[in-house]
Design an enzyme around this catalytic site. Structure first.
Site, PDB file in Angstrom:
ATOM      1  N   TYR A 277     -40.445  33.935  27.231  1.00  0.00           N
ATOM      2  CA  TYR A 277     -40.581  35.862  26.734  1.00  0.00           C
ATOM      3  C   TYR A 277     -39.603  35.133  24.964  1.00  0.00           C
ATOM      4  O   TYR A 277     -38.911  34.604  25.176  1.00  0.00           O
ATOM      5  CB  TYR A 277     -39.441  36.094  27.643  1.00  0.00           C
ATOM      6  CG  TYR A 277     -39.927  38.383  27.229  1.00  0.00           C
ATOM      7  CD1 TYR A 277     -40.429  39.264  28.218  1.00  0.00           C
ATOM      8  CD2 TYR A 277     -39.222  38.787  25.762  1.00  0.00           C
ATOM      9  CE1 TYR A 277     -40.697  40.080  27.777  1.00  0.00           C
ATOM     10  CE2 TYR A 277     -39.359  40.002  25.879  1.00  0.00           C
ATOM     11  CZ  TYR A 277     -40.237  40.490  26.812  1.00  0.00           C
ATOM     12  OH  TYR A 277     -40.595  42.214  26.352  1.00  0.00           O
ATOM     13  N   TYR A 325     -48.478  36.575  18.299  1.00  0.00           N
ATOM     14  CA  TYR A 325     -50.188  36.920  18.668  1.00  0.00           C
ATOM     15  C   TYR A 325     -49.658  38.728  19.355  1.00  0.00           C
ATOM     16  O   TYR A 325     -49.736  39.771  18.752  1.00  0.00           O
ATOM     17  CB  TYR A 325     -50.466  36.866  19.987  1.00  0.00           C
ATOM     18  CG  TYR A 325     -51.525  37.143  21.043  1.00  0.00           C
ATOM     19  CD1 TYR A 325     -52.322  37.543  20.178  1.00  0.00           C
ATOM     20  CD2 TYR A 325     -50.906  36.907  22.402  1.00  0.00           C
ATOM     21  CE1 TYR A 325     -53.735  37.860  21.079  1.00  0.00           C
ATOM     22  CE2 TYR A 325     -52.677  37.970  22.945  1.00  0.00           C
ATOM     23  CZ  TYR A 325     -53.115  38.020  22.500  1.00  0.00           C
ATOM     24  OH  TYR A 325     -54.403  38.187  23.301  1.00  0.00           O
TER      25      TYR A 325
END
Length: 381
Positions: A277, A325
């Protein structure tokens, strides 16, 4: 009970990972689910386990089940922030092993970008934080970054290297939204949002939906030639708000990671790729340390060496991650889908040659909740 090799991911799909084509959050979940089930010739009536979390819907399992017309026999709407879906993988594997369901759907959708970038989150008002100007979540991570710098000499340039590496991976991903290189100076020149974090130290705000399908290892082998086995899972939490965090530079990922690696019988050195993460550059750096990829306090020199960039010793967030992204409010599902792509050998120009084993790690809120999963193409070493 060990869940090692008992379940496998047989399908994974994404939809509208930057800008939604007019779909609602549950509409994104529906389209991602349709694509995932089609991969392996399953119908929605085959789904008897439903796992979902949302920052849009108070009772997301009910919303998704109604929208898709599902009649699950097992339901789990555990919400621990962006890492919820990695927790769901472990929960699904346990439910399948216990015979409570046979085909588990894990899904998520968000239209955070279409909502004009307005932060939609599960944050609750804290009388010990907001009155003093602490803005969730960036101010919490600013405090964490300041402490890491104080204790270990970490620099803004080293934090920027995390964002630069993410962009280098994103340049290999045709679906990533910003096809332009990023430099350390670009990060340092971007607006300061919460000292010492600049705008480009922070994740994107995007739309996006995703779904994965989990079933027993035995059934998986009949559905696809490329099942991705769940070798190890682990969860851990130790605070809710930043004021309750016992140590600003060490997290409960130490525990979730150890549980997952122990169950898998493999360690950080065995991982061919890592999907961790990266809501902020500092969050990824601390999690690399806590998962055992580098010693505590050595994250700065590690990323500065180019270790997590293409060509480095540890491919991290090979789709570009949350920094370059997609980050539609909760990132965990998109860490899972990229790990599956890598292990299937379907990652195109960013494919890690011969990838067989990957770790996926999600967090919730300000490094509060942690879930780790070790995935592999093989059950045996």
């Amino acid at each position: 009970m060990s869940l090692r090799g008992k379940a496998a991911i047989v399908a994974a799909a994404e939809v509208d990972t930057f800008q939604s084509q007019g779909r609602s959050p549950v509409g994104l979940m529906g389209e991602a689910t349709r694509r995932a089930l089609a991969e392996v010739g399953l119908h929605k009536d085959d789904v008897d386990g439903l796992f979902t979390a949302s920052s849009y819907y108070a009772m997301p399992a009910l919303t998704v089940a109604e929208y898709l017309g599902l009649r699950p026999t097992y339901i789990d709407s555990t919400v621990v922030g962006g890492g919820s879906f990695i927790s769901h993988v472990g929960h699904a594997a346990a439910a399948i092993e216990a015979g409570l369901c046979s085909v588990a759907l894990i899904t998520y959708g968000s239209t955070q970008r279409s909502d004009r970038g307005k932060l939609t989150s599960l944050a609750e008002w804290s009388p010990y934080e907001q009155p003093y100007g602490l803005i969730h979540p960036i101010s919490s991570f600013g405090l964490i970054a300041q402490r890491h710098m104080h204790e270990f000499g970490t620099t803004s340039e080293q934090l920027a290297e995390v964002a630069v590496s993410a962009r280098q991976w994103a340049l290999k991903n045709p679906d990533a939204p910003y096809p332009t290189p990023l430099s350390v100076q670009d990060v340092l020149s971007s607006p300061m949002l919460s000292t010492p974090l600049h705008k480009l130290d922070c994740c994107l705000v995007t739309d996006g939906g995703a779904a994965i399908v989990v079933t027993s290892a035995e059934r998986a082998r009949d559905l696809t030639p490329k099942p991705i086995y769940v070798l190890g899972v682990g969860e851990a939490i130790n605070h809710r708000n930043i004021v309750g965090m016992p140590d600003l530079t060490t997290t409960a990922a130490v525990d979730s990671g150890k549980r997952a690696f122990d169950m898998a019988g493999r360690g950080p050195a065995d991982m061919d790729s890592a999907h961790i993460y990266d809501a902020f550059t500092i969050s990824l750096m601390i999690l690399l340390e806590d998962l055992g990829f580098v010693s505590k306090g050595e994250g700065g020199p590690f990323v500065e060496s180019g270790a997590i960039a293409p060509g480095g010793s540890l491919p991290v967030n090979t789709n570009g991650g949350g920094l370059s992204y997609t980050h539609p409010g909760m990132l965990g599902m998109f860490l899972m889908t990229e790990a599956v792509r890598q292990l299937r050998g379907d990652a195109g120009d960013r494919q890690v040659p011969g990838a067989r084993t990957s770790v996926v790690h999600g967090m919730g809120l300000a490094l509060a909740a942690h879930a780790t999963a070790v995935l592999s193409t093989d059950v045996e070493p």
